[in-house]
Design an enzyme around this catalytic site. Structure first.
Site, PDB file in Angstrom:
ATOM      1  N   GLY A   1     -23.558  16.755 -29.724  1.00  0.00           N
ATOM      2  CA  GLY A   1     -23.120  16.564 -31.100  1.00  0.00           C
ATOM      3  C   GLY A   1     -24.257  16.170 -32.006  1.00  0.00           C
ATOM      4  N   PRO A   2     -24.021  16.206 -33.320  1.00  0.00           N
ATOM      5  CA  PRO A   2     -25.065  15.811 -34.277  1.00  0.00           C
ATOM      6  C   PRO A   2     -25.436  14.343 -34.118  1.00  0.00           C
ATOM      7  CG  PRO A   2     -23.258  16.996 -35.362  1.00  0.00           C
ATOM      8  CD  PRO A   2     -22.793  16.668 -33.985  1.00  0.00           C
TER       9      PRO A   2
ATOM     10  N   GLY B   1     -25.749  10.458 -34.743  1.00  0.00           N
ATOM     11  CA  GLY B   1     -24.925   9.463 -35.421  1.00  0.00           C
ATOM     12  C   GLY B   1     -23.440   9.615 -35.232  1.00  0.00           C
ATOM     13  N   THR B   2     -22.989  10.463 -34.309  1.00  0.00           N
ATOM     14  CA  THR B   2     -21.550  10.668 -34.121  1.00  0.00           C
ATOM     15  C   THR B   2     -20.951   9.746 -33.070  1.00  0.00           C
ATOM     16  OG1 THR B   2     -22.120  12.509 -32.644  1.00  0.00           O
ATOM     17  CG2 THR B   2     -21.553  13.042 -34.909  1.00  0.00           C
ATOM     18  N   GLY B   3     -21.726   8.898 -32.429  1.00  0.00           N
ATOM     19  CA  GLY B   3     -21.175   7.914 -31.507  1.00  0.00           C
ATOM     20  C   GLY B   3     -21.252   8.290 -30.055  1.00  0.00           C
TER      21      GLY B   3
ATOM     22  N   HIS C   1     -26.810  21.933 -67.922  1.00  0.00           N
ATOM     23  CA  HIS C   1     -26.811  22.579 -66.603  1.00  0.00           C
ATOM     24  C   HIS C   1     -25.722  21.990 -65.705  1.00  0.00           C
ATOM     25  CE1 HIS C   1     -28.946  24.670 -63.248  1.00  0.00           C
ATOM     26  NE2 HIS C   1     -28.355  23.717 -62.540  1.00  0.00           N
ATOM     27  N   GLU C   2     -25.680  20.673 -65.574  1.00  0.00           N
ATOM     28  CA  GLU C   2     -24.687  20.035 -64.705  1.00  0.00           C
ATOM     29  C   GLU C   2     -23.280  20.171 -65.270  1.00  0.00           C
ATOM     30  OE1 GLU C   2     -25.450  19.145 -61.819  1.00  0.00           O
ATOM     31  OE2 GLU C   2     -27.611  19.323 -62.084  1.00  0.00           O
TER      32      GLU C   2
ATOM     33  N   HIS D   1     -21.912  23.476 -64.042  1.00  0.00           N
ATOM     34  CA  HIS D   1     -21.433  23.391 -62.657  1.00  0.00           C
ATOM     35  C   HIS D   1     -20.058  22.729 -62.593  1.00  0.00           C
ATOM     36  CE1 HIS D   1     -24.914  24.998 -60.705  1.00  0.00           C
ATOM     37  NE2 HIS D   1     -25.728  24.034 -61.122  1.00  0.00           N
TER      38      HIS D   1
END
Length: 711
Positions: free
Chosen positions: A88-89, A91-93, A433-434, A437
């Site tokens: 898993g990635p 920091g997922t425990g 611009h923002e 979006h």
């Protein structure tokens, strides 16, 4: 007479030196191995402490049952898995889950990293693997956890360098130990007193390993018989993040959620949201036509409206919500109040009510911040809570508010706020611009709605628009086209206002290009290219793509056409809402940061089609204890039917509700007024709404791309 000492024997001198070297080495190895691989016998971590990964916990629970009661499995001929690989990635425990396994089983736990086996001296890693399993066999039943196992389990390359040879030697020793430690532990002792000696129980060593690069591991390591199970530990969804925030917010002194200025403003707007949405929906439906007939008024169901309202990071509440919850917490039976006056029961009830109010308040914060943090891992959730507490302490406040979490999130995602001077002209251009979006994300049907718009210079970004994650498992053409329109909206807004766009949209254009080539070259959404996955599918040893130059030109042409269609749609949308665009840009220049309630005040309510499209993707968070749950007594259980009768009744009721929802949505499509349902379960209404929205999109697409179809 002079005494002459005879010279010592060289052989005896060499033997003495060898004995000294051996004694020193033996002493050094004894001292070194005494503290090496020290097991942790007492572990307070449990599986209940691991949140946000229920599927992985379920997989490990089965192995835990085998460790606790092996007789039940051994009678059926089952054997315990020798190794479990957690993938898993970061920091997922994964490490916490391994500790919880050892804590639940109540057996020694040895934890080490893959880099511990690396050394500048040859043969050190191989010797460490031997000592590790030797100590594990002495313990009998234990769990070995190797974090970042890809350091020593990397795929063998066959190179002749000293580093590669030593790494492969360490891997080979690990493979031998994992495949044969059961026979070594179960070998009988010989000699005269062999029968009197008690051998350690075989099969009691479980190896857990964690990695986030499983594709680089050697195939001999991941085969069955060594790592029998591969458990994927994914990032938590919105419900898992809410549980994680409930855990890490527990030590924080949280302010009252309804007293927060941001929450109060949002609650005032949310109270009028349902009525405004119904009026807007009926007004749009009265002007539209369907199959040549007038479309009936669109009545948005109560379930869909409730889901859409709860999807915001601020939970809607009435003006007396802060007073209603303590009142609900204080509701106890009259008998309990009378008895409490005599034996202190009233104080206990008050204490329970206060604790329930804290839990309810923490649940609101957890749900709000969970919707603001899509894609966060458990480690990032813990870091966000810590950053919010640090910001509260820096401002010398006594309680953490939602604004502290928002500022901490900006710091983590965007970077450190810069103190350099920004010219007013550049600030206005960034605001336009923002705003583009945010406006495109608010009014498009399938795009995720914006939660926050900022023009504060953080890191390398002059501004950002934070959107809400809808937890989609797959994306359709309509979703990708709307995402392209939202990405192009910043540049289009600059074109409409200034006429000359800046280079600030370069990252947006890169993402638009990726989506366009994904639609054409991989998704099969182009009629000319066909149902082929060509883009990026080159042979690893080829110097050119696996398709011809003519096909490459066709893919480029189709991708440009897709981008042009999204560009024209975005331009028409921004032209239609130009006054709202300029109003938001002006307010952004003054305030620099706008929250969701400010966006809704400037743009008005979202279109009903957008709310209906987002309703099926709303994941309800788990129910946490509230004031009423802890203070009110439990009702007497009703008489329950037998198992067969209950199953038949449940199946019959579910079939009835499903048929009613489908019939109601179908009648709405053909023009009949919908019937009033007797019951309104939320999930069936969401599914019916999804069917209706899908039919709407199909009809609108046919009307645009096939004019003959309407006849």
């Amino acid at each position: 007479y002079e005494y002459e000492e005879e010279p010592p024997n060289p052989l005896w001198k060499a033997l003495q030196e060898l004995l000294v070297v051996y004694a020193v080495n033996y002493l050094r190895s004894t001292v070194k191995t005494a503290g090496e691989f020290r097991p942790t016998s007492r572990n307070d971590v449990r599986l209940n402490d691991v949140l946000g990964c229920d599927e992985a916990k379920h997989e490990l629970t089965q192995i835990l049952e085998f460790i606790k009661s092996p007789e039940r499995f051994l009678d059926l001929g089952a054997t315990i898995p020798k190794g479990v690989l957690l993938v898993g990635p970061p920091g997922t425990g994964k490490t916490l889950m391994a500790k919880a396994m050892a804590g639940e089983a109540g057996i020694p736990f040895i934890s080490l990293s893959g880099s511990d086996f690396s050394s500048e001296w040859a043969g050190v890693g191989t010797a460490m693997v031997k000592r590790l399993f030797l100590k594990a066999r002495k313990l009998g039943r234990c769990i070995i956890f190797i974090d970042e196992i890809d350091t020593i389990g990397r795929r063998r390359s066959g190179k002749d360098s000293a580093i590669a040879i030593d790494s492969e030697s360490t891997l080979n020793q690990l493979l031998v130990e994992m495949d044969g430690f059961e026979q070594k532990g179960a070998s009988s002792r010989g000699g005269l007193f062999g029968g009197c000696a008690k051998a350690k129980k075989a099969g009691g060593i479980l190896i857990l390993a964690g990695t986030n690069r499983a594709d680089m591991l050697d195939k001999a390591l991941t085969r069955a018989g060594r790592f029998d199970r591969i458990v994927n530990v994914d990032l938590p969804d919105v419900s898992g993040r809410a549980d994680l925030f409930m855990k890490y917010m527990a030590p924080l002194p949280l302010a009252d959620f309804s007293s927060d200025s941001t929450a109060a403003a949002a609650a005032a707007l949310k109270a009028r949201k349902l009525e405004e949405m119904r009026e807007s929906a009926n007004k749009q439906a009265a002007q539209a036509t369907w199959f040549g007939w007038a479309r009936p008024p669109l009545e948005v169901s109560k379930a869909v409206n409730t889901t859409a309202a709860n999807s915001a990071p601020v939970v809607p509440s009435s003006s007396n919500s802060s007073e209603a919850e303590p009142a609900a917490a204080a509701e106890v039976p009259d008998g309990a109040q009378d008895g409490g006056a005599q034996d202190g029961g009233a104080e206990d009830a008050k204490r329970v009510a206060e604790e329930a109010a804290k839990v309810s308040n923490r649940a609101k914060y957890a749900k709000a911040v969970a919707h603001m943090t899509p894609g966060f891992s458990g480690a990032q959730v813990a870091n966000l809570c810590n950053e919010a507490a640090l910001r509260c302490a820096m401002t010398r406040q006594t309680s953490v508010t939602l604004a502290h979490f928002s500022d901490a999130l900006d710091r983590m995602v965007g970077g450190l706020e810069r103190s350099k001077f920004v010219p007013l002209e550049d600030l206005k251009r960034t605001a336009v611009h923002e705003s583009g979006h945010a406006l495109a994300a608010w009014f498009t049907t399938h795009a995720a709605p914006p939660l926050k718009v900022s023009v504060v210079w953080r890191g390398s970004t002059l501004g950002f628009t934070q959107i809400k994650g809808l937890e989609r498992t797959s994306e359709t053409r309509a979703v990708l086209m709307d995402n392209m329109a939202v990405l192009l909206a910043g540049r289009v807004a600059e074109e409409l206002v200034y006429g000359d766009p800046s280079t600030g949209a370069s990252n947006d254009l890169e993402r638009v290009t990726d989506i366009a080539y994904q639609l054409v070259g991989q998704g099969g959404y182009s009629r000319k290219v066909g149902l082929l996955a060509l883009h990026g599918q080159a042979h690893p040893f080829a110097l050119r793509p696996s398709y011809s130059d003519a096909t490459a030109k066709l893919i480029d042409s189709e991708a440009r056409q897709v981008v042009q269609v999204a560009y024209e749609r975005c331009k028409a949308l921004l032209r239609a809402h130009r006054p709202k665009l300029l109003a938001m840009a002006a307010e952004l220049v003054d305030r620099e940061v706008l929250q969701e309630e400010d966006i809704e005040r400037l743009f008005g309510p979202r279109p009903p089609a957008a709310l209906l499209a987002a309703a099926p993707y709303e994941v309800p968070t788990k129910h946490h204890a509230s004031a009423g749950d802890l203070a009110a007594p439990a009702a007497a259980p009703a008489a329950t039917p037998s198992g067969a009768e209950a199953a038949a009744a449940t199946k019959k009721e579910a079939t009835k509700v499903a048929k009613g929802a489908v019939v109601a949505s179908t009648e709405a499509l053909v023009g009949k007024p919908p019937k009033k349902p007797t019951e309104a379960p939320g999930k069936w209404h969401r599914r019916a709404a999804a069917v209706a929205v899908a039919a709407l999109c199909l009809i609108q697409w046919k009307e645009v791309h096939d004019p003959e179809w309407q006849k």
